[in-house]
Enzyme design. Structure first.
Site, mmCIF file in Angstrom:
data_model
loop_
_atom_site.group_PDB
_atom_site.id
_atom_site.type_symbol
_atom_site.label_atom_id
_atom_site.label_comp_id
_atom_site.label_asym_id
_atom_site.label_seq_id
_atom_site.Cartn_x
_atom_site.Cartn_y
_atom_site.Cartn_z
ATOM 1 N N SER A 149 0.840 -1.196 0.000
ATOM 2 C CA SER A 149 0.000 0.000 0.000
ATOM 3 C C SER A 149 0.878 1.251 0.000
ATOM 4 C CB SER A 149 -0.959 -0.029 1.191
ATOM 5 O OG SER A 149 -1.978 0.932 1.039
ATOM 6 N N ASP A 175 -10.100 -4.587 -3.580
ATOM 7 C CA ASP A 175 -9.279 -3.477 -3.126
ATOM 8 C C ASP A 175 -9.484 -2.290 -4.056
ATOM 9 O OD1 ASP A 175 -7.298 -1.747 -2.277
ATOM 10 O OD2 ASP A 175 -5.653 -3.172 -2.499
ATOM 11 N N HIS A 180 -7.474 -5.758 0.609
ATOM 12 C CA HIS A 180 -6.346 -4.936 1.008
ATOM 13 C C HIS A 180 -5.850 -5.370 2.393
ATOM 14 C CE1 HIS A 180 -4.070 -1.214 0.297
ATOM 15 N NE2 HIS A 180 -4.096 -1.049 1.618
#
Length: 341
Positions: free
Chosen positions: A188, A283, A313
Site C-alpha cells: 500500500s 481493493d 487490502h
C-alpha cells in the site's frame, strides 16, 4: 493470548459455509471475483466499528494496531530480529532487521516500508510478513518506520524512505547485506514509497535498488473509476479512507500530480529495477496497481504481476486467520527469493 484474540481465531476456524451465513448469507462477489469467506466475515465485523475517518490520527493508529494484532500470525522462530535505528533527515528512524538464523555470510537485502496511507502503521504492522520474507527468501530484511502525517506531511515519508534505502546500501556490511543486491518493498503506502525510491534513484543518476516489491501499491492519488468505485466500500480500505489519508498526507490537492506522490504520472519508467507487483481483487487500489505493472512492462522493465483475486487490502497482516492470505504471502516471499538470489 487475550480472550478477544482467542474468540476471533476460534470463529475463523469455522467452515466457510457457516462464516458466509454469519456474513450476510451469500458470498460477496465484485467484478467477477468471490471474496474469501474469512475475509468476508472480517469485513462484516469491521463495518460495525467506527471508521478510522471519524478518529484523530493517534486514535486511528492505536485502534488499527489493536485490530491487526488479532489477525497476524506469530513471526518465524528461524529468523533473528534486531532493533536498530536509521539516521533519517528529520532524526533517527526506528528500524528492525530480520536475518535467517542459519545464514552464513552476507545476504541479499530488502528495505521494507509498512502500509497505512502514510498516516498509520509502525514496525509491528508487517512484523510477521518481514520475518516470513527473510526466512523464505533467505535475505536480510530491514523494516523501517518512516515519519507519518499529519505531523509530518509530504515529502517527509518519501525523504525517509529514500534515505533509509541509501543508508542500507552504505551500511550493507554491518547489516549482513550484499551491497548492490538490496531491493525496496512494501505494501500500500509502503509500495508507493518503494516505487518512488526506484524512480528517484534513476532521476539522481544512481544505480538504484535491485528489486521493487510493490504490494497493492498506491500509484496515483488522483485515480478515479474502476475498482476505486466497485470496491469503494470493501473492508479494510474504502475510498473514503483513501480520501482521508490524502487529506492528512498532502499539503494541498495539487501535490497529487507530483511524481513523488503519484509515481504513475512519471512518463518514462524505462531502466527501473525489476518489479514484483501484487494486487488484491477486493481493493480500491487494484486497478492502479495493475496499470502500473503494465506501464512498467511497456517501458521494458521485467515485471512479475499477480492479482490475489479472493483477497482484500492489507492481507499481509492477516496471515494468522486467513489461510489464503498466508499462502499469498508465501508466494510473494518465494518471488523475492527468485528475484534476489
Amino acid at each position: 493470548m487475550s480472550v478477544q484474540k482467542f474468540i476471533v481465531r476460534t470463529l475463523l476456524k469455522l467452515p466457510d459455509g457457516i462464516l458466509i451465513k454469519m456474513s450476510g448469507g451469500k458470498p460477496l462477489a465484485i467484478d467477477g471475483r468471490i471474496l474469501d469467506a474469512r475475509t468476508q466475515f472480517l469485513a462484516v465485523q469491521g463495518a460495525k466499528q467506527p471508521s478510522i475517518t471519524t478518529l484523530d490520527p493517534a486514535a486511528a493508529r492505536a485502534g488499527t494496531a489493536a485490530g491487526l494484532s488479532l489477525l497476524d500470525d506469530a513471526p518465524r522462530e528461524s529468523v533473528a530480529v534486531r532493533e536498530l535505528s536509521v539516521l533519517g533527515p528529520g532524526g533517527p528512524l526506528a528500524a528492525r532487521l530480520y536475518t535467517p538464523k542459519d545464514a552464513s555470510g552476507p545476504l541479499p537485502g530488502l528495505v521494507f516500508f509498512h502500509f497505512g496511507g502514510c498516516v498509520i502503521g509502525d514496525l509491528d504492522t508487517c512484523h510477521t510478513f518481514c520475518a516470513m520474507i527473510a526466512d523464505v527468501a533467505q535475505c536480510a530484511v530491514l523494516n523501517v518506520a518512516y515519519r507519518l502525517a499529519p505531523e509530518h506531511k509530504f515529502p517527509a515519508a518519501v525523504d525517509d524512505a529514500l534515505t533509509a534505502y541509501r543508508w542500507a546500501e552504505a551500511h550493507a556490511a554491518d547489516l549482513g547485506m550484499i551491497a548492490g543486491r538490496i531491493g525496496v518493498g512494501g505494501d500500500s503506502a509502503g509500495g508507493y514509497l518503494s516505487a518512488v525510491v526506484a524512480q528517484e534513484e534513476k532521476r539522481a543518476g544512481r544505480a538504484g535498488p535491485a528489486l521493487q516489491l510493490l504490494i497493492y501499491p498506491v500509484t496515483d492519488w488522483e485515480w478515479k473509476g474502476g475498482s476505486m468505485d466497485s470496491c469503494a466500500n470493501v473492508y479494510p480500505l474504502t475510498a473514503d479512507i483513501m480520501s482521508w489519508f490524502a487529506g492528512l498526507y498532502l499539503n494541498n490537492a495539487a501535490e497529487a500530480k507530483d511524481v513523488r506522490v503519484s509515481p504513475m504520472k512519471e512518463p518514462d519508467l524505462s531502466g527501473l529495477a525489476p518489479a514484483i507487483v501484487v494486487t488484491a481483487g477486493f481493493d480500491p487500489l487494484r486497478d492502479q496497481g495493475a496499470a502500473y505493472a503494465e506501464k512498467l512492462k511497456a517501458a521494458g522493465v521485467p515485471v512479475t504481476y499477480r492479482c490475489e483475486d479472493s483477497l482484500a487490502h492489507a492481507f499481509t497482516a492477516m496471515t494468522g486467520v486467513v489461510p489464503a492470505a498466508k499462502a499469498a504471502c508465501e508466494k510473494i516471499a518465494t518471488d523475492v527469493d527468485k528475484a534476489l538470489n
